[in-house]
Design a protein around this motif. Structure first.
Motif, mmCIF file in Angstrom:
data_model
loop_
_atom_site.group_PDB
_atom_site.id
_atom_site.type_symbol
_atom_site.label_atom_id
_atom_site.label_comp_id
_atom_site.label_asym_id
_atom_site.label_seq_id
_atom_site.Cartn_x
_atom_site.Cartn_y
_atom_site.Cartn_z
ATOM 1 N N MET A 6 0.840 -1.197 0.000
ATOM 2 C CA MET A 6 0.000 0.000 0.000
ATOM 3 C C MET A 6 0.883 1.257 0.000
ATOM 4 N N ASN A 7 0.613 2.159 -0.946
ATOM 5 C CA ASN A 7 1.398 3.389 -1.004
ATOM 6 C C ASN A 7 0.856 4.474 -0.096
ATOM 7 N N THR A 8 -0.486 4.546 -0.064
ATOM 8 C CA THR A 8 -1.126 5.609 0.725
ATOM 9 C C THR A 8 -2.205 5.011 1.623
ATOM 10 N N ALA A 9 -2.123 5.310 2.895
ATOM 11 C CA ALA A 9 -3.163 4.887 3.840
ATOM 12 C C ALA A 9 -3.957 6.129 4.218
ATOM 13 N N ILE A 10 -5.267 6.081 3.997
ATOM 14 C CA ILE A 10 -6.102 7.231 4.372
ATOM 15 C C ILE A 10 -6.993 6.803 5.528
ATOM 16 N N TYR A 11 -6.687 7.293 6.704
ATOM 17 C CA TYR A 11 -7.481 6.982 7.894
ATOM 18 C C TYR A 11 -8.564 8.045 8.036
ATOM 19 N N TYR A 12 -9.778 7.601 8.338
ATOM 20 C CA TYR A 12 -10.848 8.588 8.509
ATOM 21 C C TYR A 12 -11.652 8.289 9.762
ATOM 22 N N PHE A 13 -12.166 9.352 10.344
ATOM 23 C CA PHE A 13 -13.148 9.240 11.426
ATOM 24 C C PHE A 13 -14.396 9.937 10.906
ATOM 25 N N THR A 14 -15.564 9.342 11.154
ATOM 26 C CA THR A 14 -16.785 10.011 10.699
ATOM 27 C C THR A 14 -17.958 9.717 11.611
ATOM 28 N N GLY A 15 -18.859 10.686 11.692
ATOM 29 C CA GLY A 15 -20.148 10.453 12.333
ATOM 30 C C GLY A 15 -21.202 10.226 11.262
ATOM 31 N N THR A 16 -21.271 11.144 10.313
ATOM 32 C CA THR A 16 -22.386 11.123 9.366
ATOM 33 C C THR A 16 -21.946 10.938 7.911
ATOM 34 N N GLY A 17 -20.715 10.542 7.700
ATOM 35 C CA GLY A 17 -20.301 10.143 6.357
ATOM 36 C C GLY A 17 -19.586 11.205 5.546
ATOM 37 N N ASN A 18 -19.603 12.472 5.971
ATOM 38 C CA ASN A 18 -18.927 13.511 5.165
ATOM 39 C C ASN A 18 -17.442 13.184 5.002
ATOM 40 N N SER A 19 -16.805 12.816 6.105
ATOM 41 C CA SER A 19 -15.355 12.572 6.046
ATOM 42 C C SER A 19 -15.053 11.281 5.286
ATOM 43 N N LEU A 20 -15.933 10.293 5.388
ATOM 44 C CA LEU A 20 -15.738 9.069 4.601
ATOM 45 C C LEU A 20 -15.870 9.378 3.109
ATOM 46 N N LYS A 21 -16.844 10.206 2.760
ATOM 47 C CA LYS A 21 -17.029 10.568 1.342
ATOM 48 C C LYS A 21 -15.759 11.237 0.813
ATOM 49 N N VAL A 22 -15.203 12.151 1.594
ATOM 50 C CA VAL A 22 -13.984 12.849 1.173
ATOM 51 C C VAL A 22 -12.822 11.849 1.052
ATOM 52 N N ALA A 23 -12.698 10.961 2.038
ATOM 53 C CA ALA A 23 -11.607 9.970 2.011
ATOM 54 C C ALA A 23 -11.743 9.059 0.787
ATOM 55 N N HIS B 275 -24.587 11.894 4.979
ATOM 56 C CA HIS B 275 -24.227 12.115 3.584
ATOM 57 C C HIS B 275 -25.041 11.183 2.691
ATOM 58 N N PRO B 276 -25.704 11.722 1.662
ATOM 59 C CA PRO B 276 -26.629 10.902 0.864
ATOM 60 C C PRO B 276 -25.964 9.769 0.090
ATOM 61 N N GLU B 277 -24.654 9.855 -0.131
ATOM 62 C CA GLU B 277 -23.999 8.784 -0.909
ATOM 63 C C GLU B 277 -23.294 7.755 -0.028
ATOM 64 N N ILE B 278 -23.442 7.886 1.266
ATOM 65 C CA ILE B 278 -22.815 6.918 2.179
ATOM 66 C C ILE B 278 -23.915 6.059 2.805
ATOM 67 N N LYS B 279 -23.647 4.753 2.858
ATOM 68 C CA LYS B 279 -24.633 3.847 3.469
ATOM 69 C C LYS B 279 -24.184 3.507 4.888
ATOM 70 N N VAL B 280 -25.144 3.286 5.758
ATOM 71 C CA VAL B 280 -24.799 2.988 7.150
ATOM 72 C C VAL B 280 -23.938 1.724 7.244
ATOM 73 N N THR B 281 -24.148 0.788 6.325
ATOM 74 C CA THR B 281 -23.385 -0.471 6.369
ATOM 75 C C THR B 281 -21.880 -0.234 6.180
ATOM 76 N N GLU B 282 -21.530 0.888 5.548
ATOM 77 C CA GLU B 282 -20.101 1.181 5.348
ATOM 78 C C GLU B 282 -19.416 1.546 6.665
ATOM 79 N N LEU B 283 -20.219 1.900 7.659
ATOM 80 C CA LEU B 283 -19.645 2.376 8.925
ATOM 81 C C LEU B 283 -19.685 1.325 10.028
ATOM 82 N N ILE B 284 -20.229 0.169 9.692
ATOM 83 C CA ILE B 284 -20.444 -0.841 10.731
ATOM 84 C C ILE B 284 -19.466 -1.992 10.560
ATOM 85 N N ILE B 285 -18.844 -2.397 11.668
ATOM 86 C CA ILE B 285 -18.001 -3.595 11.631
ATOM 87 C C ILE B 285 -18.851 -4.741 12.175
ATOM 88 N N ASP B 286 -18.947 -5.828 11.432
ATOM 89 C CA ASP B 286 -19.745 -6.961 11.952
ATOM 90 C C ASP B 286 -18.901 -7.841 12.847
#
Ligand code: FMN
Ligand code: SF4
Ligand code: SF4
Length: 265
Positions: A1-18, A254-265
């Motif tokens: 991996m050349n670039t690691a992008i770590y993100y923290f998000t509540g409502t998906g804005n930062s995930l969308k940007v990442a 964020h309308p383009e982020i799904k809740v499932t993207e933020l959940i670890i099973d």
């Protein structure tokens, strides 16, 4: 991996940007910052390391600071960038200063800092972003991302200075919140009303493991809340309130982020 992008998000804005940034950077991986990861050894070999985080009460969530303290950076000469997403115009607060200080403690540089305004995710009247403004900000983000990505690909050094007086006031605001929440947990104001269907999404989406289900209802643990508002904003029944402030106020994620993207099973 050349670039690691770590993100923290509540409502998906930062995930969308990442995620959007990762589309413009070869061999980039997007990784969520969550409490669960803190019990593992955290290390990266990446040559470029990015952090995308929301501004909360003028600064970065405590969990992000803890994560950086915990992260072992193996590359000898890494390029490190930070992006803050913020809801107010010019609302990036002291995020850049905090990143610089956190990284300096590990003898690491903050090579570049960027800020992107996104819709405000606080469900209180004063902060609501109109639909028209949301559209404008989403469009603006798509224009900013390739420019930021090009700077990252070119390893540009980009510093950010904030007016000293403004920075002083913002530090006071951040510290005030940090001290008051250590005395009186901020999540004391949360509760689930009668609309709750016991789906436990709030508990799963919480990046801080701060909600447990007790008698089929969410119970805030009063120990680790980051005030990211993921719980309140992703509840499918809009059943979570914060005191009386959020009753009848529209919810946002964020309308383009799904809740499932933020959940670890
Ligand atoms: C409790 C709280 C405090 C916030 N404080 C600020 C702030 O100080 N400055 C600002 O510009 N935005 C502030 N915001 C807005 C968020 O930074 C912004 O909406 C961000 O993009 C949310 O990102 P996320 O969806 O990745 O969580 C705040 C939001 C919340 C919920
Ligand atoms: S997400 Fe909402 S409906 Fe589901 S358990 Fe939590 S409060 Fe109840
Ligand atoms: S309890 Fe809610 S506001 Fe607090 S960290 Fe968890 S999801 Fe975020």
């Amino acid at each position: 991996m050349n670039t690691a992008i770590y993100y923290f998000t509540g409502t998906g804005n930062s995930l969308k940007v990442a995620k959007d940034l990762s589309q413009y950077i070869e061999d980039a991986t997007v990784i969520q910052i969550r409490q669960e990861k803190m019990s593992h050894q955290l290390s990266t070999n990446a040559k470029a390391i990015g952090f995308v985080v929301p501004t909360i009460f003028k600064g970065i969530p405590k969990l992000v600071s803890q994560f950086i303290n915990h992260l072992e950076v193996k590359h000898q000469n890494p390029y490190i960038f930070a992006v803050s997403t913020h809801g107010d115009h010019n609302g990036m607060g002291i995020v850049c200063k905090q990143f610089k200080e956190l990284l300096a403690k590990k003898s690491l540089p903050l090579s570049a800092y960027f800020a992107i305004q996104m819709p405000h995710n606080s469900p209180v009247k004063d902060h609501l972003t109109t639909n028209q403004e949301k559209e404008r900000l989403f469009k603006e983000e798509t224009i900013q991302i390739p420019v930021i990505a090009e700077s990252i690909r070119n390893r540009q050094l980009i510093s950010h200075t904030r007016n000293k007086f403004k920075s002083y006031l913002e530090t006071l605001i951040y510290s005030y919140h940090a001290i008051s929440t250590s005395k009186k947990p901020i999540d004391r104001g949360f509760y689930a009303d009668e609309k709750c269907i016991s789906c436990s999404i709030c508990s799963k989406v919480c990046p801080a493991q701060n909600i447990e289900m007790a008698d089929n209802k969410p119970k805030w643990k009063l120990e680790n809340c980051q005030f990211c508002l993921a719980c309140i904003q992703w509840c499918p029944k809009e059943a979570i309130q914060y005191n009386k402030e959020t009753i009848g106020i529209e919810r946002y994620h964020h309308p383009e982020i799904k809740v499932t993207e933020l959940i670890i099973d």
